[in-house]
Design an enzyme around this catalytic site. Structure first.
Site, mmCIF file in Angstrom:
data_model
loop_
_atom_site.group_PDB
_atom_site.id
_atom_site.type_symbol
_atom_site.label_atom_id
_atom_site.label_comp_id
_atom_site.label_asym_id
_atom_site.label_seq_id
_atom_site.Cartn_x
_atom_site.Cartn_y
_atom_site.Cartn_z
ATOM 1 N N HIS A 132 -2.016 -4.867 18.325
ATOM 2 C CA HIS A 132 -1.454 -4.360 17.073
ATOM 3 C C HIS A 132 -0.524 -3.170 17.342
ATOM 4 O O HIS A 132 -0.887 -2.245 18.052
ATOM 5 C CB HIS A 132 -2.577 -3.948 16.125
ATOM 6 N N ASN B 193 -3.804 -10.290 5.815
ATOM 7 C CA ASN B 193 -4.563 -9.679 4.716
ATOM 8 C C ASN B 193 -4.477 -10.537 3.446
ATOM 9 O O ASN B 193 -5.398 -10.569 2.650
ATOM 10 C CB ASN B 193 -4.147 -8.220 4.495
ATOM 11 N N GLU C 276 0.230 -0.676 15.641
ATOM 12 C CA GLU C 276 -0.326 0.641 15.292
ATOM 13 C C GLU C 276 -1.158 1.196 16.448
ATOM 14 O O GLU C 276 -1.097 2.384 16.766
ATOM 15 C CB GLU C 276 -1.196 0.530 14.034
ATOM 16 N N HIS D 83 3.474 1.809 10.521
ATOM 17 C CA HIS D 83 2.505 1.696 11.627
ATOM 18 C C HIS D 83 2.612 2.820 12.658
ATOM 19 O O HIS D 83 1.708 3.027 13.440
ATOM 20 C CB HIS D 83 2.813 0.449 12.465
ATOM 21 N N CYS E 63 0.874 -1.174 0.000
ATOM 22 C CA CYS E 63 0.000 0.000 0.000
ATOM 23 C C CYS E 63 0.913 1.226 0.000
ATOM 24 O O CYS E 63 2.126 1.117 0.214
ATOM 25 C CB CYS E 63 -0.906 -0.001 1.227
HETATM 26 FE FE1 F3S Z 1 -1.127 1.421 4.218
HETATM 27 FE FE2 F3S Z 1 -1.090 3.747 5.413
HETATM 28 FE FE3 F3S Z 1 -3.348 2.673 4.664
HETATM 29 S S1 F3S Z 1 0.223 2.029 5.853
HETATM 30 S S2 F3S Z 1 -3.040 0.478 4.808
HETATM 31 S S3 F3S Z 1 -1.744 3.372 3.326
HETATM 32 S S4 F3S Z 1 -2.928 3.698 6.557
#
Ligand code: F3S
Length: 282
Positions: free
Chosen positions: A125, A223, A127, A75, A12
C-alpha cells in the site's frame, strides 16, 4: 420512492481535501502534476486529465520533470520524494491527509529516539511505503497475526507500533495483543482512521431498514466492495453500480424505501445523479 442517503459516504475528509486542492490548481498557468492518481476513481482522474493535470507514476518519471507544481495525494509519500521535488526546483503542494502526516511525525521522532518501528499494514500500500520512508531506521511491516507471531526483534529494543489508517481494527487489535503477550516494551500509537468503520456501520444500519440498497463505487475499489458485501447480508436487493448508466432497476411495487451509500472514492456528482434518478423515476 423514498430515498435514505448515508450521511458518511463518498470522499472521506482527507481525499476530499486532496481532490479539491487539485481542482483549485487545475486552472492555473503552471504545469500541474499529482504524484500518483489523486483518487482511486477513473471518472475523477479522467476529468482532471482533461483539465491538464498529469499523473507522475514513480520517482523516475518525477526525475524527468523540469518545471511545474507537484501535488502529493492524501496517502502521503516518503521523505525523499519531498527532497527530490525540492532538489529539482519544483513547487510542492502537500495534500497529505493530516491523519497520515501525524503518523509520519510519530515514526520519525520515535525512530530517532531509538525505537524499532513496526508498521501494521499492507506492504504494497502506498500509504505504508510513505510511512516507512519517514523512519530514521529500517521499519518492520506486519500484515497478519502469523507474521506477528513469527516476529523476533533483532536487538533488545523498545518498539513503536503504528498502523495504516485504513487497516481493519479487529485485526490490528489481534496483532497488538501478540506483541503485548510477548512482553515487549511497546508504545502503541492508535492511528486507524475511523472514517472507514463509520461508513461501514452506517451502511449496515441503512441496508437493514430499507427495501432495496444501492452501493455506488469503482469496480476496483476494495472499500466499495466491502460495503456491498455488508449491505447484501442485510438486504437481499442490494445493487453495486459504478455510475448511473449501470442502474437498470426493476423494482416490485412493494419497494418503497431505497438506501444509497458510496465508496470513499466516489465523487458527489455521481451520487447526486443516482439519487435524483431514483427519486424521480421510481
Ligand atoms: Fe481518509 Fe485521511 Fe482517514 S485520507 S480514510 S480521512 S486517514
Amino acid at each position: 420512492m423514498e430515498v435514505v442517503l448515508a450521511k458518511s459516504m463518498g470522499f472521506c475528509f482527507g481525499v476530499k481535501r486532496a481532490v479539491e486542492t487539485v481542482y483549485e490548481q487545475a486552472g492555473t498557468e503552471e504545469d500541474i502534476y499529482t504524484y500518483g492518481e489523486i483518487v482511486n476513481n477513473e471518472e475523477v482522474v479522467e476529468d482532471l486529465r482533461r483539465k491538464g493535470v498529469k499523473v507522475i507514476g514513480n520517482r523516475e518519471e518525477l526525475g524527468k520533470i523540469e518545471s511545474g507544481t507537484v501535488i502529493i495525494r492524501a496517502h502521503g509519500v516518503a521523505r525523499d520524494v519531498y527532497e527530490q521535488i525540492a532538489a529539482q526546483g519544483l513547487t510542492l503542494i502537500d495534500a497529505t491527509c493530516p491523519f497520515v502526516k501525524r503518523i509520519h511525525r510519530i515514526v520519525e521522532s520515535e525512530s530517532e529516539a531509538g525505537r524499532q518501528i513496526v508498521v501494521v499494514g499492507s506492504p504494497q500500500h502506498p500509504e505504508v511505503e510513505g510511512i516507512v520512508g519517514w523512519c530514521k531506521t529500517p521499519a518492520v511491516i506486519i500484515e497478519t497475526v502469523e507474521e506477528a507471531e513469527a516476529y523476533r526483534p533483532t536487538e533488545d529494543k523498545a518498539l513503536c507500533i503504528v498502523s495504516q489508517t485504513t487497516f481493519n481494527y479487529k485485526k490490528f487489535q489481534d496483532i497488538v495483543e501478540i506483541f503485548e503477550r510477548k512482553d515487549y516494551n511497546v508504545n502503541i500509537a492508535k492511528t486507524i482512521c475511523n472514517a472507514t468503520e463509520e461508513r461501514q456501520k452506517e451502511a449496515k444500519d441503512i441496508a437493514a431498514s430499507v427495501d432495496a440498497m444501492i452501493v455506488i463505487g469503482g469496480k476496483h475499489s476494495s472499500n466499495t466492495r466491502k460495503l456491498y458485501e455488508i449491505c447484501s447480508r442485510e438486504c437481499a436487493r442490494t445493487y453495486f453500480i459504478q455510475t448511473l448508466d449501470d442502474l437498470h432497476l426493476e423494482l416490485p411495487k412493494s419497494v418503497r424505501l431505497v438506501g444509497i451509500t458510496a465508496g470513499a472514492s466516489t465523487p458527489n456528482n455521481i451520487i447526486e445523479e443516482v439519487q435524483n434518478y431514483v427519486r424521480i423515476n421510481f
